[in-house]
Design a protein around this motif. Structure first.
Motif, PDB file in Angstrom:
ATOM      1  N   ASP A 153       0.868  -1.182   0.000  1.00  0.00           N
ATOM      2  CA  ASP A 153       0.000   0.000   0.000  1.00  0.00           C
ATOM      3  C   ASP A 153       0.898   1.223   0.000  1.00  0.00           C
ATOM      4  O   ASP A 153       1.889   1.278   0.719  1.00  0.00           O
ATOM      5  CB  ASP A 153      -0.900   0.010   1.232  1.00  0.00           C
ATOM      6  N   GLN A 154       0.554   2.217  -0.802  1.00  0.00           N
ATOM      7  CA  GLN A 154       1.402   3.393  -0.960  1.00  0.00           C
ATOM      8  C   GLN A 154       1.606   4.152   0.346  1.00  0.00           C
ATOM      9  O   GLN A 154       2.568   4.904   0.496  1.00  0.00           O
ATOM     10  CB  GLN A 154       0.815   4.325  -2.022  1.00  0.00           C
ATOM     11  N   VAL A 155       0.721   3.966   1.324  1.00  0.00           N
ATOM     12  CA  VAL A 155       0.890   4.671   2.591  1.00  0.00           C
ATOM     13  C   VAL A 155       2.036   4.091   3.417  1.00  0.00           C
ATOM     14  O   VAL A 155       2.460   4.681   4.411  1.00  0.00           O
ATOM     15  CB  VAL A 155      -0.398   4.625   3.438  1.00  0.00           C
ATOM     16  N   ALA A 156       2.547   2.917   3.057  1.00  0.00           N
ATOM     17  CA  ALA A 156       3.565   2.251   3.863  1.00  0.00           C
ATOM     18  C   ALA A 156       4.920   2.931   3.669  1.00  0.00           C
ATOM     19  O   ALA A 156       5.462   2.976   2.571  1.00  0.00           O
ATOM     20  CB  ALA A 156       3.662   0.778   3.488  1.00  0.00           C
ATOM     21  N   LEU A 157       5.471   3.455   4.771  1.00  0.00           N
ATOM     22  CA  LEU A 157       6.760   4.129   4.744  1.00  0.00           C
ATOM     23  C   LEU A 157       7.842   3.216   5.304  1.00  0.00           C
ATOM     24  O   LEU A 157       7.574   2.341   6.127  1.00  0.00           O
ATOM     25  CB  LEU A 157       6.707   5.414   5.576  1.00  0.00           C
ATOM     26  N   ASP A 158       9.073   3.441   4.863  1.00  0.00           N
ATOM     27  CA  ASP A 158      10.224   2.745   5.409  1.00  0.00           C
ATOM     28  C   ASP A 158      10.614   3.434   6.719  1.00  0.00           C
ATOM     29  O   ASP A 158      11.098   4.570   6.717  1.00  0.00           O
ATOM     30  CB  ASP A 158      11.377   2.793   4.407  1.00  0.00           C
ATOM     31  N   VAL A 171       8.463   9.936   2.521  1.00  0.00           N
ATOM     32  CA  VAL A 171       7.138  10.009   1.886  1.00  0.00           C
ATOM     33  C   VAL A 171       7.275  10.078   0.365  1.00  0.00           C
ATOM     34  O   VAL A 171       6.544   9.401  -0.370  1.00  0.00           O
ATOM     35  CB  VAL A 171       6.361  11.224   2.420  1.00  0.00           C
ATOM     36  N   ALA A 172       8.223  10.870  -0.124  1.00  0.00           N
ATOM     37  CA  ALA A 172       8.426  10.975  -1.573  1.00  0.00           C
ATOM     38  C   ALA A 172       8.859   9.644  -2.169  1.00  0.00           C
ATOM     39  O   ALA A 172       8.431   9.272  -3.268  1.00  0.00           O
ATOM     40  CB  ALA A 172       9.466  12.055  -1.866  1.00  0.00           C
ATOM     41  N   GLU A 173       9.697   8.898  -1.434  1.00  0.00           N
ATOM     42  CA  GLU A 173      10.149   7.593  -1.935  1.00  0.00           C
ATOM     43  C   GLU A 173       8.989   6.621  -2.056  1.00  0.00           C
ATOM     44  O   GLU A 173       8.849   5.905  -3.052  1.00  0.00           O
ATOM     45  CB  GLU A 173      11.230   7.046  -0.999  1.00  0.00           C
ATOM     46  N   GLY A 210      10.259   2.504  -9.664  1.00  0.00           N
ATOM     47  CA  GLY A 210       8.965   1.877  -9.461  1.00  0.00           C
ATOM     48  C   GLY A 210       7.973   2.412 -10.465  1.00  0.00           C
ATOM     49  O   GLY A 210       8.218   2.383 -11.677  1.00  0.00           O
ATOM     50  N   ASP A 211       6.838   2.938  -9.979  1.00  0.00           N
ATOM     51  CA  ASP A 211       5.873   3.570 -10.871  1.00  0.00           C
ATOM     52  C   ASP A 211       6.516   4.782 -11.546  1.00  0.00           C
ATOM     53  O   ASP A 211       6.201   5.145 -12.674  1.00  0.00           O
ATOM     54  CB  ASP A 211       4.647   3.987 -10.062  1.00  0.00           C
ATOM     55  N   ALA A 212       7.407   5.427 -10.820  1.00  0.00           N
ATOM     56  CA  ALA A 212       8.234   6.503 -11.352  1.00  0.00           C
ATOM     57  C   ALA A 212       9.661   6.248 -10.855  1.00  0.00           C
ATOM     58  O   ALA A 212       9.951   5.194 -10.293  1.00  0.00           O
ATOM     59  CB  ALA A 212       7.713   7.859 -10.881  1.00  0.00           C
ATOM     60  N   THR A 213      10.542   7.221 -11.057  1.00  0.00           N
ATOM     61  CA  THR A 213      11.944   7.031 -10.690  1.00  0.00           C
ATOM     62  C   THR A 213      12.388   8.156  -9.769  1.00  0.00           C
ATOM     63  O   THR A 213      12.025   9.319  -9.962  1.00  0.00           O
ATOM     64  CB  THR A 213      12.840   7.022 -11.949  1.00  0.00           C
ATOM     65  N   ALA A 214      13.180   7.793  -8.771  1.00  0.00           N
ATOM     66  CA  ALA A 214      13.752   8.783  -7.866  1.00  0.00           C
ATOM     67  C   ALA A 214      15.200   8.440  -7.611  1.00  0.00           C
ATOM     68  O   ALA A 214      15.595   7.267  -7.640  1.00  0.00           O
ATOM     69  CB  ALA A 214      12.979   8.820  -6.543  1.00  0.00           C
ATOM     70  N   TYR A 215      16.003   9.462  -7.373  1.00  0.00           N
ATOM     71  CA  TYR A 215      17.392   9.204  -6.992  1.00  0.00           C
ATOM     72  C   TYR A 215      17.806  10.185  -5.906  1.00  0.00           C
ATOM     73  O   TYR A 215      17.181  11.235  -5.703  1.00  0.00           O
ATOM     74  CB  TYR A 215      18.336   9.283  -8.197  1.00  0.00           C
ATOM     75  N   GLN A 216      18.871   9.834  -5.211  1.00  0.00           N
ATOM     76  CA  GLN A 216      19.345  10.647  -4.107  1.00  0.00           C
ATOM     77  C   GLN A 216      20.863  10.641  -4.061  1.00  0.00           C
ATOM     78  O   GLN A 216      21.494   9.608  -4.319  1.00  0.00           O
ATOM     79  CB  GLN A 216      18.781  10.117  -2.782  1.00  0.00           C
ATOM     80  N   LEU A 217      21.438  11.781  -3.717  1.00  0.00           N
ATOM     81  CA  LEU A 217      22.876  11.923  -3.545  1.00  0.00           C
ATOM     82  C   LEU A 217      23.147  12.535  -2.178  1.00  0.00           C
ATOM     83  O   LEU A 217      22.459  13.478  -1.764  1.00  0.00           O
ATOM     84  CB  LEU A 217      23.475  12.823  -4.639  1.00  0.00           C
ATOM     85  N   LYS A 218      24.119  12.004  -1.474  1.00  0.00           N
ATOM     86  CA  LYS A 218      24.483  12.525  -0.148  1.00  0.00           C
ATOM     87  C   LYS A 218      26.001  12.570  -0.032  1.00  0.00           C
ATOM     88  O   LYS A 218      26.697  11.693  -0.553  1.00  0.00           O
ATOM     89  CB  LYS A 218      23.940  11.613   0.964  1.00  0.00           C
ATOM     90  N   THR A 219      26.497  13.571   0.659  1.00  0.00           N
ATOM     91  CA  THR A 219      27.920  13.644   0.954  1.00  0.00           C
ATOM     92  C   THR A 219      28.111  14.258   2.334  1.00  0.00           C
ATOM     93  O   THR A 219      27.349  15.142   2.745  1.00  0.00           O
ATOM     94  CB  THR A 219      28.683  14.465  -0.105  1.00  0.00           C
ATOM     95  N   PHE A 238       7.824  11.562 -10.100  1.00  0.00           N
ATOM     96  CA  PHE A 238       6.409  11.401  -9.793  1.00  0.00           C
ATOM     97  C   PHE A 238       5.780  12.768  -9.532  1.00  0.00           C
ATOM     98  O   PHE A 238       6.239  13.521  -8.679  1.00  0.00           O
ATOM     99  CB  PHE A 238       6.247  10.481  -8.574  1.00  0.00           C
ATOM    100  N   ASP A 239       4.697  13.099 -10.263  1.00  0.00           N
ATOM    101  CA  ASP A 239       4.123  14.451 -10.229  1.00  0.00           C
ATOM    102  C   ASP A 239       3.554  14.835  -8.862  1.00  0.00           C
ATOM    103  O   ASP A 239       3.515  16.013  -8.520  1.00  0.00           O
ATOM    104  CB  ASP A 239       3.024  14.582 -11.282  1.00  0.00           C
ATOM    105  N   ALA A 240       3.087  13.853  -8.080  1.00  0.00           N
ATOM    106  CA  ALA A 240       2.411  14.168  -6.826  1.00  0.00           C
ATOM    107  C   ALA A 240       3.364  14.298  -5.641  1.00  0.00           C
ATOM    108  O   ALA A 240       2.928  14.339  -4.488  1.00  0.00           O
ATOM    109  CB  ALA A 240       1.360  13.099  -6.521  1.00  0.00           C
ATOM    110  N   THR A 241       4.654  14.363  -5.913  1.00  0.00           N
ATOM    111  CA  THR A 241       5.639  14.597  -4.857  1.00  0.00           C
ATOM    112  C   THR A 241       6.481  15.808  -5.256  1.00  0.00           C
ATOM    113  O   THR A 241       6.488  16.229  -6.411  1.00  0.00           O
ATOM    114  CB  THR A 241       6.582  13.387  -4.675  1.00  0.00           C
TER     115      THR A 241
END
Length: 286
Positions: A153-158, A171-173, A210-219, A238-241
């Motif tokens: 379910d999309q409401v499930a967060l890590d 939430v965005a992920e 997934g349904d869309a694509t996300a990436y993250q960079l950290k330093t 994803f448009d809704a984030t």
């Protein structure tokens, strides 16, 4: 004898012991979005390492990674939103580093359960997610891993993503994975010293498809083993984030056993809600 052992462990932690087997982390965030004004979240995570972690070399914040320390963790997050929803996240995770004749292997498995307790006419909801990762360390202090995540379910967060990267990015992920419910993930992490100095650098990158694509960079730049400053950037198709989010953080170990930190995230969107978060955290090792 049990009381004596506990007292000894606490004394070593308070006086700056260089090895630990338990870590407890607490976190809270102030969240300001277009629809949820001045919300607060809180969370706690406990980690048990199967062997003592030596924190005498390198950045204290990266001691477990540098030691390739296998562990198990439990996490809980809570938030009460102005929109009329209480959010509870529960998580369990295990990480293992396994020596092989070639390179060290890595594996992790995690489970999170989210409960949305609706208020003032809002419906209740809940969801589960499962994640599996496998990888290797081809060179010293350099990890590459790929994984699979199932979000029923999309409401499930890590719950661990909330603790590590904050509510806005978690939430965005989850929204990026979306209705596909299944996602492929990949990430890389490196920690290394800067020659001729007492400083170190850490880099981490990740992608979620997934349904869309996300990436993250950290330093993170470790000015010394105790103090670090860092920056992060995340983007989702994803448009809704929020389309993009950038963040900054600072963390300081008062002793090798006690740390405090602060973070800031600014997420901008063309089609969804803009979000700003300010967070504080603390860690205790023994």
């Amino acid at each position: 004898m049990k009381k004596l052992g506990l007292a000894t462990a606490l004394l070593l932690a308070m006086t700056g012991a260089q090895a630990y087997q338990f870590e407890v982390q607490g976190q809270s965030e102030y969240i300001d979005t277009t629809v949820n004004d001045k919300d607060f979240t809180g969370g706690v995570q406990g980690t048990y390492y199967l062997k003592n972690v030596d924190s005498s070399k390198g950045p204290l914040a990266e001691a477990a990674f540098l030691n390739q320390a296998s562990n198990v963790s439990l996490a809980y997050n809570f938030s009460q939103l102005d929109a009329g929803v209480d959010v509870h996240n529960f998580g369990a995770k295990a990480e293992a580093y396994v020596p092989t004749p070639y390179v060290p292997a890595y594996a992790s498995v995690s489970y999170s359960h989210t409960i949305l307790d609706g208020k003032v006419g809002n419906p209740d909801n809940k969801g589960d997610r499962y994640s599996l990762e496998v990888g290797a360390l081809p060179t010293q202090n350099f990890l590459v891993a790929v994984g699979y995540t199932s979000v029923a379910d999309q409401v499930a967060l890590d719950a661990f993503n909330v603790m590590g990267n904050g509510a806005a990015k978690a939430v965005a992920e989850a929204a990026t994975i979306g209705e596909d419910q299944d996602a492929i993930t990949a990430r890389a992490k490196y920690v290394g010293g800067i020659d001729g100095t007492n400083m170190s650098l850490a880099f981490e990158s990740g992608i979620v498809y997934g349904d869309a694509t996300a990436y993250q960079l950290k330093t993170d730049l470790y000015l010394n083993p105790q103090l670090s400053v860092g920056a992060s950037y995340a983007e989702s198709s994803f448009d809704a984030t929020p389309d993009s989010a950038w963040g900054a953080n600072v963390n300081y170990f008062i002793t090798p056993a006690i740390a405090v930190g602060a973070s800031y995230v600014n997420a901008n969107s063309k089609a969804a809600n803009d979000t700003q978060t300010v967070g504080v955290n603390a860690k205790f090792r023994f």
